[in-house]
Write a protein that holds these residues in place. Structure first.
Motif, PDB file in Angstrom:
ATOM      1  N   LYS A 187       0.831  -1.206   0.000  1.00  0.00           N
ATOM      2  CA  LYS A 187       0.000   0.000   0.000  1.00  0.00           C
ATOM      3  C   LYS A 187       0.865   1.255   0.000  1.00  0.00           C
ATOM      4  CE  LYS A 187      -3.814   2.208   2.457  1.00  0.00           C
ATOM      5  NZ  LYS A 187      -4.762   2.101   3.565  1.00  0.00           N
ATOM      6  N   GLN A 190       2.417   1.706  -3.379  1.00  0.00           N
ATOM      7  CA  GLN A 190       1.428   2.205  -4.329  1.00  0.00           C
ATOM      8  C   GLN A 190       1.192   3.701  -4.121  1.00  0.00           C
ATOM      9  OE1 GLN A 190      -2.474   0.509  -3.835  1.00  0.00           O
ATOM     10  NE2 GLN A 190      -3.197   1.247  -5.805  1.00  0.00           N
ATOM     11  N   MET A 191       1.071   4.113  -2.869  1.00  0.00           N
ATOM     12  CA  MET A 191       0.867   5.536  -2.572  1.00  0.00           C
ATOM     13  C   MET A 191       2.065   6.354  -3.028  1.00  0.00           C
ATOM     14  SD  MET A 191      -1.015   5.159   1.145  1.00  0.00           S
ATOM     15  CE  MET A 191      -0.622   6.804   1.656  1.00  0.00           C
ATOM     16  N   ARG A 192       3.266   5.833  -2.795  1.00  0.00           N
ATOM     17  CA  ARG A 192       4.487   6.535  -3.213  1.00  0.00           C
ATOM     18  C   ARG A 192       4.525   6.662  -4.731  1.00  0.00           C
ATOM     19  NH1 ARG A 192       8.852   3.280  -1.458  1.00  0.00           N
ATOM     20  NH2 ARG A 192       8.172   3.791   0.625  1.00  0.00           N
ATOM     21  N   ALA A 193       4.157   5.584  -5.442  1.00  0.00           N
ATOM     22  CA  ALA A 193       4.149   5.609  -6.906  1.00  0.00           C
ATOM     23  C   ALA A 193       3.130   6.633  -7.422  1.00  0.00           C
ATOM     24  CB  ALA A 193       3.851   4.221  -7.458  1.00  0.00           C
ATOM     25  N   GLN A 194       1.959   6.689  -6.795  1.00  0.00           N
ATOM     26  CA  GLN A 194       0.942   7.654  -7.199  1.00  0.00           C
ATOM     27  C   GLN A 194       1.429   9.079  -6.970  1.00  0.00           C
ATOM     28  OE1 GLN A 194      -2.430   6.402  -4.877  1.00  0.00           O
ATOM     29  NE2 GLN A 194      -3.150   4.963  -6.428  1.00  0.00           N
ATOM     30  N   LYS A 195       2.105   9.283  -5.853  1.00  0.00           N
ATOM     31  CA  LYS A 195       2.635  10.611  -5.548  1.00  0.00           C
ATOM     32  C   LYS A 195       3.692  11.014  -6.574  1.00  0.00           C
ATOM     33  CE  LYS A 195       4.319  13.249  -1.617  1.00  0.00           C
ATOM     34  NZ  LYS A 195       4.758  13.199  -0.219  1.00  0.00           N
ATOM     35  N   GLN A 196       4.549  10.062  -6.933  1.00  0.00           N
ATOM     36  CA  GLN A 196       5.583  10.342  -7.939  1.00  0.00           C
ATOM     37  C   GLN A 196       4.960  10.660  -9.293  1.00  0.00           C
ATOM     38  OE1 GLN A 196       8.830  10.760  -7.674  1.00  0.00           O
ATOM     39  NE2 GLN A 196       8.867  10.313  -5.499  1.00  0.00           N
ATOM     40  N   ALA A 197       3.887   9.928  -9.641  1.00  0.00           N
ATOM     41  CA  ALA A 197       3.226  10.131 -10.924  1.00  0.00           C
ATOM     42  C   ALA A 197       2.556  11.505 -11.005  1.00  0.00           C
ATOM     43  CB  ALA A 197       2.191   9.029 -11.160  1.00  0.00           C
ATOM     44  N   GLN A 198       2.181  12.057  -9.859  1.00  0.00           N
ATOM     45  CA  GLN A 198       1.516  13.362  -9.834  1.00  0.00           C
ATOM     46  C   GLN A 198       2.497  14.518  -9.913  1.00  0.00           C
ATOM     47  OE1 GLN A 198      -0.803  13.202  -6.254  1.00  0.00           O
ATOM     48  NE2 GLN A 198      -2.359  11.870  -7.157  1.00  0.00           N
TER      49      GLN A 198
END
Length: 196
Positions: free
Chosen positions: A177, A180-188
Motif C-alpha cells: 500500500k 502504491q501511494m508513493r508511486a501515485q505521488k511520484q506520478a503526480q
C-alpha cells in the motif's frame, strides 16, 4: 570546537521523534509467536504510556518536544547547554550507529534519514489517522482504538489471535500500500523541464 545549538540538535533529532516509534501495524504484536487481541491491547497501553512523555493523558507536540529535550540532555555530556560534534557522534556510536546515526536508522537512496522500518512519514500519517476528532492530540482511547483496528485487520481468520503468517501478510499488504501511494505521488509530480 564547533557547537550545535539546541534548535539545530532538535531539528536533527526530529527523525527519531514520536512518529518514528508510533505505529508499525503489527508492531505492537509479538515478533515471534502468536499474539492475542488482549496482548495487543496491553502492548498498546504500554506504548501509549511511553509515548505520553509528559504524562498528561494524550500524545501531542508537547510530548515530542519533551522527548527531544530528553534526547538533547542525554547527548549534552558536559552539560554545557550545547552539543558538540564529538558529543553527537558519541551518542550515535552509543546507540550502535556510525557517524552519529541512531541504531536502526536507515537512509533512502537519496540520503534522507528514514525510520527503523524504512518509512519516511508513515508513522506521522498513521498518527494523523488515529486522531479521529482532529484536535491535534491522540487520547489513550484513540490510540487503543487505532491499535486494535490494525490488529483486527491483521487477524485474517478473525479468531482473536494474530499468527506469524497473518502478521507477515499484514506487513506485506501495508508495504504494498505504501509503495502504491508513493508511486501515485511520484506520478503526480510535474515532469522536470528538458535541458539542452
Amino acid at each position: 570546537m564547533r557547537k550545535l545549538t539546541l534548535s539545530i540538535a532538535a531539528a536533527t533529532l526530529a527523525t527519531t521523534g514520536l512518529a518514528g516509534v508510533a505505529y508499525a501495524a503489527p508492531g505492537m504484536m509479538s515478533k515471534g509467536g502468536d499474539t492475542t487481541r488482549a496482548e495487543a491491547a496491553a502492548k498498546a497501553d504500554a506504548m501509549f504510556a511511553k509515548m505520553d512523555v509528559n504524562g498528561d493523558g494524550k500524545i501531542d507536540q508537547a510530548d515530542r518536544a519533551a522527548k527531544k529535550a530528553r534526547m538533547f540532555d542525554r547527548m549534552d555530556a558536559d552539560k554545557s547547554g550545547s552539543v558538540s560534534k564529538e558529543e553527537f557522534a558519541a551518542a550515535g556510536k552509543k546507540k550502535g550507529g556510525p557517524d552519529g546515526e541512531m541504531r536502526g536508522e536507515r537512509r533512502s537512496k537519496h540520503g534522507d534519514r528514514m525510520g527503523k522500518r524504512g518509512h519516511r512519514g508513515g508513522g506521522m500519517a498513521m498518527m494523523k489517522m488515529a486522531d479521529t476528532n482532529k484536535d491535534g492530540a491522540i487520547s489513550k482511547a484513540e490510540f487503543q482504538t487505532a491499535a486494535l483496528k490494525r490488529f483486527d485487520a491483521a487477524d485474517a481468520n478473525k479468531d482473536g489471535t494474530v499468527t506469524a503468517a497473518e502478521r507477515k501478510a499484514a506487513h506485506d499488504a501495508m508495504k504494498a500500500k505504501w509503495q502504491q501511494m508513493r508511486a501515485q505521488k511520484q506520478a503526480q509530480k510535474p515532469a522536470a523541464p528538458a535541458t539542452n
